[in-house]
Motif scaffolding. Structure first.
Motif, PDB file in Angstrom:
ATOM      1  N   VAL A 299       0.944  -1.418   0.051  1.00 21.08           N
ATOM      2  CA  VAL A 299      -0.071  -0.303  -0.120  1.00 21.08           C
ATOM      3  C   VAL A 299       0.849   1.078  -0.163  1.00 21.08           C
ATOM      4  CG1 VAL A 299      -1.881   1.217   1.249  1.00 21.08           C
ATOM      5  CG2 VAL A 299      -1.817  -1.217   1.056  1.00 21.08           C
ATOM      6  N   LEU A 300       1.976   1.195   0.734  1.00 22.47           N
ATOM      7  CA  LEU A 300       2.832   2.265   0.679  1.00 22.47           C
ATOM      8  C   LEU A 300       3.520   2.560  -0.571  1.00 22.47           C
ATOM      9  CD1 LEU A 300       4.686   1.805   4.337  1.00 22.47           C
ATOM     10  CD2 LEU A 300       3.002   3.345   3.715  1.00 22.47           C
ATOM     11  N   ASN A 301       3.767   1.367  -1.172  1.00 21.99           N
ATOM     12  CA  ASN A 301       4.462   1.598  -2.579  1.00 21.99           C
ATOM     13  C   ASN A 301       3.203   2.098  -3.605  1.00 21.99           C
ATOM     14  OD1 ASN A 301       7.056   0.627  -1.929  1.00 21.99           O
ATOM     15  ND2 ASN A 301       6.323  -1.340  -2.353  1.00 21.99           N
ATOM     16  N   ALA A 302       2.117   1.762  -3.262  1.00 23.12           N
ATOM     17  CA  ALA A 302       0.953   2.285  -4.232  1.00 23.12           C
ATOM     18  C   ALA A 302       0.835   3.860  -3.763  1.00 23.12           C
ATOM     19  CB  ALA A 302      -0.408   1.601  -3.935  1.00 23.12           C
ATOM     20  N   PHE A 303       1.021   4.214  -2.637  1.00 29.03           N
ATOM     21  CA  PHE A 303       1.127   5.672  -2.191  1.00 29.03           C
ATOM     22  C   PHE A 303       2.200   6.450  -3.228  1.00 29.03           C
ATOM     23  CE2 PHE A 303       2.750   9.004   0.302  1.00 29.03           C
ATOM     24  CZ  PHE A 303       1.773  10.007   0.201  1.00 29.03           C
ATOM     25  N   VAL A 304       3.316   5.794  -3.163  1.00 28.68           N
ATOM     26  CA  VAL A 304       4.502   6.497  -3.988  1.00 28.68           C
ATOM     27  C   VAL A 304       4.051   6.546  -5.553  1.00 28.68           C
ATOM     28  CG1 VAL A 304       6.945   6.190  -4.914  1.00 28.68           C
ATOM     29  CG2 VAL A 304       6.173   5.806  -2.403  1.00 28.68           C
TER      30      VAL A 304
END
Length: 135
Positions: A98-103
């Motif tokens: 999910v954090l990678n998707a935020f990036v």
């Protein structure tokens, strides 16, 4: 779409196969975006961690599927509240997805957040909060 991101392999596999056989790629996500976002958003409020995690993985997959379509302001504004909700809460195994998707969202929705929008301000706060928390 949501069930194909389940953490349980026995649940995930039939839905993933059905999606691939009958629906397909990112255009389908774009076509059914409002329905998918509604389902994901509701599941992120679940009392079950397994359901929340599945919904969070689906939120991340939405961002990945839409890719450059996120540069459209209306699309980014629709996706952001669900992604923000998926980013909330404590850390769990797999949350880095999910954090990678935020990036990826920040990269692909650049025009939306750079022009002083409400989303841009929220994204700056989220990013600074994430950087301050140890993983």
């Amino acid at each position: 779409f949501v069930a194909k991101h389940d953490t349980d392999e026995h649940v995930r596999d039939p839905f993933e196969k059905t999606w691939q056989d009958h629906v397909g790629g990112p255009r389908a996500v774009s076509l059914y975006l409002s329905e998918i976002l509604h389902i994901v958003s509701e599941r992120l409020d679940s009392q079950s961690w397994a359901i929340k995690h599945t919904a969070a993985f689906a939120a991340a997959a939405i961002v990945t599927s839409l890719d450059s379509s996120l540069d459209q302001t209306t699309t980014a504004e629709a996706v952001w509240p669900v992604l923000e909700k998926a980013l909330g809460g404590k850390t769990w195994d797999g949350k880095e997805t999910v954090l990678n998707a935020f990036v990826k969202f920040t990269t692909n929705a650049k025009s939306t957040w750079q022009h002083g929008s409400v989303i841009g301000e929220k994204m700056k706060v989220k990013a600074s909060m994430r950087l301050a928390q140890p993983f």
